[in-house]
Structure formats: structure tokens, C-alpha cells
Scaffold this motif. Structure first.
Motif, PDB file in Angstrom:
ATOM      1  N   LEU A  47       0.853  -1.188   0.000  1.00 29.44           N
ATOM      2  CA  LEU A  47       0.000   0.000   0.000  1.00 29.44           C
ATOM      3  C   LEU A  47       0.890   1.239   0.000  1.00 29.44           C
ATOM      4  O   LEU A  47       1.126   1.867   1.032  1.00 29.44           O
ATOM      5  N   PHE A  48       1.392   1.575  -1.180  1.00 30.43           N
ATOM      6  CA  PHE A  48       2.250   2.749  -1.336  1.00 30.43           C
ATOM      7  C   PHE A  48       1.565   3.836  -2.162  1.00 30.43           C
ATOM      8  O   PHE A  48       1.360   4.944  -1.714  1.00 30.43           O
ATOM      9  N   SER A  49       1.217   3.511  -3.407  1.00 27.88           N
ATOM     10  CA  SER A  49       0.689   4.518  -4.336  1.00 27.88           C
ATOM     11  C   SER A  49      -0.660   5.064  -3.865  1.00 27.88           C
ATOM     12  O   SER A  49      -1.457   4.357  -3.241  1.00 27.88           O
ATOM     13  N   GLU A  50      -0.907   6.314  -4.237  1.00 32.03           N
ATOM     14  CA  GLU A  50      -2.167   6.977  -3.901  1.00 32.03           C
ATOM     15  C   GLU A  50      -2.692   7.707  -5.133  1.00 32.03           C
ATOM     16  O   GLU A  50      -1.918   8.001  -6.064  1.00 32.03           O
TER      17      GLU A  50
ATOM     18  N   ASN B  29      -3.068  -1.421  -6.185  1.00 29.83           N
ATOM     19  CA  ASN B  29      -2.498  -2.385  -5.244  1.00 29.83           C
ATOM     20  C   ASN B  29      -2.715  -3.808  -5.749  1.00 29.83           C
ATOM     21  O   ASN B  29      -3.805  -4.369  -5.637  1.00 29.83           O
TER      22      ASN B  29
ATOM     23  N   LEU C 200       2.677  11.457  -0.551  1.00 37.42           N
ATOM     24  CA  LEU C 200       1.436  10.808  -0.140  1.00 37.42           C
ATOM     25  C   LEU C 200       0.744  11.582   0.991  1.00 37.42           C
ATOM     26  O   LEU C 200       1.390  12.313   1.759  1.00 37.42           O
TER      27      LEU C 200
ATOM     28  N   THR D 213      -1.904   9.862   2.961  1.00 35.34           N
ATOM     29  CA  THR D 213      -2.415   8.962   3.996  1.00 35.34           C
ATOM     30  C   THR D 213      -1.717   9.286   5.313  1.00 35.34           C
ATOM     31  O   THR D 213      -0.485   9.319   5.382  1.00 35.34           O
TER      32      THR D 213
ATOM     33  N   GLU E  47      -8.087  -0.780  -5.266  1.00 36.56           N
ATOM     34  CA  GLU E  47      -7.912   0.401  -4.428  1.00 36.56           C
ATOM     35  C   GLU E  47      -8.298   0.008  -3.009  1.00 36.56           C
ATOM     36  O   GLU E  47      -9.195  -0.814  -2.792  1.00 36.56           O
TER      37      GLU E  47
ATOM     38  N   CYS F 146       2.515  -0.716   4.448  1.00 37.51           N
ATOM     39  CA  CYS F 146       1.842   0.551   4.171  1.00 37.51           C
ATOM     40  C   CYS F 146       2.741   1.710   4.588  1.00 37.51           C
ATOM     41  O   CYS F 146       3.320   1.692   5.678  1.00 37.51           O
TER      42      CYS F 146
ATOM     43  N   GLN G  34      -6.331   6.701   1.426  1.00 39.28           N
ATOM     44  CA  GLN G  34      -6.706   5.870   0.276  1.00 39.28           C
ATOM     45  C   GLN G  34      -5.465   5.473  -0.504  1.00 39.28           C
ATOM     46  O   GLN G  34      -4.603   6.304  -0.790  1.00 39.28           O
ATOM     47  N   LYS G  35      -5.379   4.207  -0.841  1.00 37.54           N
ATOM     48  CA  LYS G  35      -4.297   3.683  -1.663  1.00 37.54           C
ATOM     49  C   LYS G  35      -4.882   3.118  -2.957  1.00 37.54           C
ATOM     50  O   LYS G  35      -6.065   2.749  -3.018  1.00 37.54           O
TER      51      LYS G  35
END
Length: 749
Positions: free
Chosen positions: A494-497, A527, A507, A509, A580, A538, A523-524
Motif C-alpha cells: 500500500l504505497f501509491s495513492e 495495489n 502521499l 495517507t 484500491e 503501508c 486511500q491507496k
């Protein structure tokens, strides 16, 4: 970036480079261009080269040589080419290498060992016919490098017009007449050379009667093609290297709009691609050189791959160099055009891209390139130990539980047996693996393949576990590493947003501190494996008051925790492979923070590095040669068979170049040679993505109207539609180019 992969070769490369700079600086070469075009050169230049023994590195010791082999000779050729060493060196060592392949060429080898210059004359118009016990040759050769001025010329002529059957012989241009005749049977003409530093000419044979003592029996097509192509490709790698170095030096100091042009992103990306191209050319040429000791079919495959990859790369590299230099690069006074000219001449001499694509395509229908770098005798004790374990595994039920999408299977008895002996991930350190290096990993892989067993796949866990082993605490390692190896835990990342994809440090989050842990909201997106995953790594912001890279923390989150909501994303292919993930007040205890709060960026770099390594080393997927072969076998393509064969050749060349990059990296490490950043994960990730992009597009190009029909009748268009997963995963091409430009080439910001 050099062809040298061990300490001895590196020492040779440094020595040859210093010699070339001293004996034949470009300023001096320019003063004698007319001499080189006519086939003459300053005597002291060739004499100095011969005194160093560079003309005889590959020759047998009986003729004054060092018997170094193709790979080491290629290192010398590359370094001389980087300095644009003038004159007949390349055609001479090519001619003498062909003489080595003959069953009896003592007189010719003696001449080459003594420092005679040489050339090779070939062409479809050269025809040999029987005349009693001898041969008569007629026809005119293709333009041949170094022919004007050569003291010995090796010739190949087709017997009775059959291009598959050749007569090889040599002649002395000082005495080309038919014995007993006053009419010259060979006429040499000088052509206007594109490469201004070497002569080019043609040989016209008029019923030339070949002296039986000068027939070169035993020269097979495979070694002849391999040596000829590989040595030309080695020169191409030298050109690639010079063009890159020249471009980087220039864009660091050339100012426009008040700053160095090397700080402009467009310029940085183009230069980074030049580095990638140079690495690919070097890897493919190195792979061709190592084919010297392999069977004939492997030599053909390697030679065609080098012809289709390294030689065109030098042309593209030179064009990019000139364009990056701007107007000054297009002037006669700048040296860039001399390298460009040589690149064009080299590619022309080997025969052109279409011919290489056709040959490689046909060869790939019969054989696969062998990238093994260990033998059956390598590490026998390890083979025996691993083999015994795998034999036990075969006796167990095949009880792994498959999952949907990209997620790895869940392990059972077989996986447990492998994990007990460190064979799930043998490159991991004990007690999780065997600490296996490249050779050990190759041996283990061979033992799996020998038994038709598939090595376990960890999926994203393969990126996460090295992070936990390096940065996690004892409790985290005990809790997660072994169970992941056993296939009990599947991971997602859970990296990209939505607002911070490649800009990971941007990010939003957030995690706020509470008693005993943290509460995460955000929100990610994108994934992989999130639906199947048991746990996630995360990245969340825990401190908004510090620079954005410094305020991140690395968390471990169970995917069944309260507040975790996974929603699959349907892709353009119609398949759900990404997801997501919404995090709504998710509580994470302090025990699930890796290292310390604020260490997230440093830890994430480890995860991302493993991700790039995995993807850069992955089996070639989109546009693979296997898919093109399937298309050819079905005949379900537009155009001619030849069109599809050439696509197979081009796609196979891309596939082989990815494998060559990976293998060269492994061998370099195994030799204990330091691997520079330019051979690192970002370069391989970039090329892996570009190669699959170009290959899948080429595959679709030969479908014609059939490209409008989709799965399941025709999977090829859907192969192309699935391409973005490779282009985005692990960091886009553009992000990797940024990394190469700034961290590898050290271009200004």
C-alpha cells in the motif's frame, strides 16, 4: 559499462585505452584522413600496435599470439573504438580470426602474426566453380573495410551460386594475377568511405584461379559469422560509450536560460536512455562473445542478436549525441560525426537490420538461446544436497492451493519441505535461505528444472521479506518471514495513492499517534494482490512538520483489520488485477511499525529496490518470442510469413537483450567485480519495460484485421492491452530515467 567482466579484462581495457590515447589521438588522426582513406597510415601507429601485441591477442602462441579468445579480444576492440583508433585493426583481426578457423592456414597465420594487415571480401556476386582439381572465382565483392592497403585478403565465394556452400581462400594483393597470364585477374578499387578513418574498396575477380595452397578449408559458417559480427559489435559498444560520455560532459557545462541544459528533464531523460542503450549494446555483445565455446546454433543466435541490437544502437547513439550537442555537433570540426560515420559503416558491413531480423527469426523457430552460466560439474556437493531434498519433495503430494490473479499459491507439504532446507528463497541469508550467490542460485534452479519442479513464487512477499530481514526486529522476523516462506501469508503493498503515484513522498495517507499504536486514514490505489493478501506493508505520514521524505513511517497492516476496505479495479483488459484500498481509522499497534517512526522513506527504498530487481529480472512477457512463434504456427497473421518471421527476430532480440543484461550482471557479481549503478536495477527495469512495449506493439502490427478480434480467439491484442501493468509497476520508465540521470549520471538539478 565496458565489456570487461573480470579483473584481468579490466586491466587490459585500461591499458589499451591509455595506449590509444597516446599513440593515435583524434587530433593526429584528423591530419591523416586522406592517408587512411587510401589504405596507408603512419608506420609508427601500426608498428606501435603490433609491438603491444594487440594484433595477435587471439592468435595461437605458435604465431606469436596470446590465445586470449573472442571475449578478451572484444575488450581490446571496444577500447580502441572508443578512441576511434584509425586504420585496418578491425578488418585485420577479423581476417586472422577467420584464418584460425581453417584446418590449415599456417602461411596466412604466420603473416598475420608478423604484423601483416588484412581484410575480408565477401558478397553474393562472388562465385566459385570447379576447374579440374582447382577453383576459379569470378564476380565483384561488396565494399570491404580495409581492403585498399591490405597485405592479405580473406575471401568467401559461393560455390556454384549456392550461398549456403562457400569456398574460402586468401590472396596477396601484391600478386593477384592468374599464373602465366599478363592480365590481372583481380582488380582492387578504392571507394569513397563513409568512415573517414579507414579505407573501403571492392575486389573484382575475372576468372581468378585460386592457388590450391591458399584454399582455407574447414571454415564453418557459425564461427565465421560469430567472430565477424561480435568484433563489429564490440566496436559499436565503444562508439556508444564515447557518445554517452561526450554528451554528459557537454550538457553539464552548456548553459541555456541561465542554467545547464543537463538540468532540463527532457535532456536528462534522453541522456539516461543513452546510458540504457549503451548498457544493452554492451550486454548483447558480451553475450555473443561468450558464445565462442557453445554449439553452432547458439553461435548463430548470439551473432544475429548482436547484429540486430548492438550495431543499430551505435547509430542511434551517435545521432542522439549530435542532436544533444546541437549545432556544434553538426560541424565538421567536432568529432561526433566521425563516430557516427563509423557506426553506419559497421552496421552496413554486417548486412543490415532486416537481414539480421530474418535470420534471428528463423533461428528462433529451431532453437532457444542458452543463458546457462554453470555446468553439470559446477558445485557437485550442492547439487547432490539439493537434489536429495527435491527428490523427497517429488514424493510428496502436489498440494499447493492456487489463488486468483497474480497472487502466489498458498503452500502446503511441498513448500514446508523446501522451506526447511532454505530452498524457497535460497538467496536469503540463513536461517531463511542459503545465502546463495549467482552460481549457487543457478545450480539450484537447474536442479528444480531437471525434475520439472517450479521454484516457489512469493509475489510481493519477495519484495517485503528482504525489507523485514534488514530493517525489522526479531519479533517481526519471527512472526512474518517463515510463514511467508511457507506460503501461509500473502502480502500486498500500500504505497501509491490517487494524488501521489510515482511521487511517493507526496502521499497524504496520515497516521496519528494513540495509546499503544497509530490510527491510519487514507486511500491507496493500484495495489496488486490486495484482494488475496493477508498482510500489507503501508507507508503513511506521521509527521507533517518536517520535509516530506522525513515524515513517513512504514507499517504492517492485517488486511482483515477493522476499517480496511478493498475494492477491485477493472482494467482495460476487462480483468480485475489491481485494487484500491480505503483505510478508515485503522488501528495499528506499535509492534507493527518497522524500525522507528520517520524511517519510512529509508525502508521503502529497500522494498522498491527489490521490486525493481524482481521486475527487471522477470521472464519476458508481453510480445514474447513464444507468442510470435504461436502466431506463426497458426498462420493467423496478415502479410507474408517473412513479415512475421522478421517480427519474431526483432522481438527475440529484445527478449535476448533483457536476458543478457541480467546474466552479465550475475556473472560480474560472481567474478567479484564491482557493479556500478549503471548496471543496477533502474537500467534493467527501464529496458525490461521498453522491450516489452516495443515487442507487444510489433506483435499487433502483423495481425492486420485480426487485431479487431479479441480473446479467446486471438490473445495477441489483449497481450498489448495488458502492457501498462509492466510500464507502471515498480516505477514508470520516466521515474527510472530520473533516477538514472540524477543518481548515476550525476546530472545537475
Amino acid at each position: 559499462m565496458s565489456l570487461a567482466v573480470d579483473a584481468d579484462q579490466q586491466a587490459l581495457a585500461e591499458s589499451v585505452a591509455a595506449f590509444a590515447r597516446k599513440i593515435a589521438p583524434l587530433s593526429q588522426t584528423r591530419e591523416h584522413l586522406s592517408d587512411y582513406a587510401a589504405g596507408t597510415m603512419p608506420t609508427e601507429v601500426w608498428t606501435a600496435l603490433c609491438e603491444q601485441g594487440l594484433h595477435a591477442l587471439h592468435l595461437p602462441a605458435a604465431y606469436g599470439g596470446d590465445e586470449c579468445g573472442l571475449a578478451t579480444l572484444a575488450v581490446a576492440v571496444e577500447q580502441l573504438s572508443t578512441a576511434l583508433f584509425p586504420g585496418p585493426y578491425l578488418p585485420t583481426v577479423t581476417a586472422s580470426a577467420l584464418a584460425m578457423a581453417a584446418t590449415d592456414a599456417q602461411a596466412l597465420l604466420t603473416a598475420f602474426g608478423a604484423g601483416m594487415t588484412g581484410s575480408v571480401a565477401t558478397g553474393p556476386d562472388l562465385l566459385a566453380t570447379r576447374d579440374g582439381d582447382g577453383w576459379v572465382v569470378s564476380g565483384t565483392s561488396e565494399p570491404a573495410l580495409g581492403l585498399p592497403g591490405a597485405q592479405r585478403v580473406v575471401v568467401r565465394a559461393a560455390i556454384d551460386g549456392d550461398p549456403e556452400v562457400s569456398l574460402w581462400f586468401w590472396f596477396d594483393p601484391a600478386d593477384p594475377s592468374v599464373p602465366g597470364s599478363e592480365v590481372p585477374a583481380v582488380r582492387l578499387t578504392i571507394a569513397e568511405a563513409v568512415d573517414l578513418t579507414r579505407s573501403v574498396g571492392r575486389a573484382a575477380f575475372d576468372a581468378y584461379r585460386v592457388d590450391p595452397a591458399r584454399v582455407l578449408d574447414g571454415i564453418d559458417a557459425a564461427p565465421a559469422q560469430l567472430w565477424t559480427t561480435t568484433l563489429a559489435a564490440a566496436e559499436a559498444t565503444g562508439i556508444c560509450r564515447w557518445c554517452l560520455d561526450t554528451t554528459v560532459d557537454y550538457i553539464r557545462v552548456r548553459n541555456q536560460f541561465g542554467r545547464p541544459i543537463g538540468s532540463f528533464q527532457a535532456v536528462q531523460h534522453k541522456t539516461a536512455l543513452m546510458l540504457v542503450r549503451a548498457e544493452v549494446a554492451s550486454a548483447v555483445t558480451w553475450d555473443a562473445a561468450r558464445a565462442e565455446s557453445q554449439p553452432a546454433e547458439q553461435r548463430f543466435l548470439a551473432a544475429a542478436s548482436a547484429a540486430l541490437t548492438a550495431l543499430p544502437a551505435a547509430i542511434d547513439q551517435a545521432v542522439d549525441c549530435v542532436s544533444m550537442l546541437g549545432g556544434i555537433g553538426f560541424t565538421w570540426e567536432h568529432d561526433a560525426h566521425l563516430y557516427w560515420r563509423r557506426a553506419i559503416a559497421l552496421a552496413a558491413g554486417v548486412g543490415g537490420e532486416d537481414a539480421a531480423a530474418r535470420e534471428l527469426g528463423e533461428r528462433c523457430l529451431r532453437a532457444d538461446r542458452d543463458f546457462a552460466f554453470v555446468t553439470a560439474e559446477t558445485l557437485p556437493a550442492l547439487r547432490a544436497t539439493v537434489g536429495a531434498v527435491l527428490d523427497e519433495v517429488l514424493a510428496l503430494p502436489d498440494d499447493e492451493i492456487p489463488t486468483a490473479g497474480w497472487a502466489p499459491a498458498r503452500g502446503a507439504s511441498r513448500r514446508a519441505r523446501l522451506a526447511a532446507d532454505g530452498l524457497v528463497a535460497p538467496h536469503y541469508p540463513p536461517p531463511y535461505g542459503l545465502g546463495a550467490g549467482p552460481a549457487e542460485q543457478a545450480v539450484i534452479a537447474e536442479e528444480f528444472a531437471r525434475r520439472d519442479l517450479t521454484q516457489p513464487e512469493l509475489g510481493i512477499g519477495g519484495w517485503v521479506l528482504p525489507t523485514l530481514i534488514e530493517h525489522g526486529d526479531d519479533e517481526q522476523r519471527a512472526r512474518f518471514v517463515t510463514d511467508t516462506l511457507l506460503g501461509k501469508i500473502i502480502w500486498c503493498q500500500l504505497f501509491s495513492e490517487p494524488g501521489a503515484g510515482s511521487d511517493l513522498a507526496g502521499l497524504s495517507t496520515a497516521a496519528r499517534k494513540v495509546d499503544g499504536g497509530w490510527v491510519i486514514t487514507g486511500q491507496k490505489v493500484w495495489n496488486s494482490q490486495a484482494v488475496e493478501a493477508d498482510w500489507a506493508v503501508c507507508l503513511a505520514r506521521t509527521d507533517a512538520t518536517v520535509p516530506k521524505h522525513a515524515g513517513l513511517t512504514y507499517f504492517l497492516i492485517p488486511m482483515d483489520a477493522d476499517g480496511v476496505d478493498v475494492r477491485p479495479l477493472r482494467q482495460v483488459t476487462g480483468i480485475w488485477e489491481f485494487n484500491e484500498v480505503f483505510l478508515d481509522e485503522v488501528f495499528v499497534p506499535d509492534s507493527q511499525v518497522v524500525a522507528n517512526p520517520g524511517d519510512g522513506w529509508r525502508i521503502a527504498v529497500t522494498t522498491l529496490s527489490n521490486e525493481r530487481l524482481a521486475m527487471g529480472s522477470a521472464t519476458f512477457g508481453h510480445g514474447s518470442s513464444a507468442l510470435v512463434r504461436r502466431l506463426l504456427e497458426s498462420g493467423d497473421h496478415a502479410g507474408t510469413r517473412d513479415d512475421a518471421v522478421r517480427v519474431l527476430g526483432r522481438n527475440a532480440a529484445l527478449e535476448l537483450s533483457v536476458a543478457a543484461l541480467n546474466l552479465r550482471n550475475a556473472v560480474t557479481r560472481m567474478n567479484g567485480t564491482p557493479v556500478g549503478n549503471s548496471s543496477g536495477n533502474s537500467v534493467r527495469k527501464v529496458w525490461h519495460a521498453i522491450a516489452q512495449r516495443d515487442a507487444s506493439r510489433a506483435l499487433v502490427s502483423v495481425l492486420g484485421p485480426r487485431a479487431a478480434v479479441g480473446h479467446p480467439e486471438q490473445p495477441y491484442t489483449f497481450d498489448f492491452l495488458g502492457l501498462p501493468a509492466i510500464l507502471f509497476g515498480g516505477g514508470t520508465i520516466e521515474i527510472q530515467l530520473d533516477i538514472i540521470a540524477r543518481r548515476v549520471l550525476s546530472l545537475p538539478r
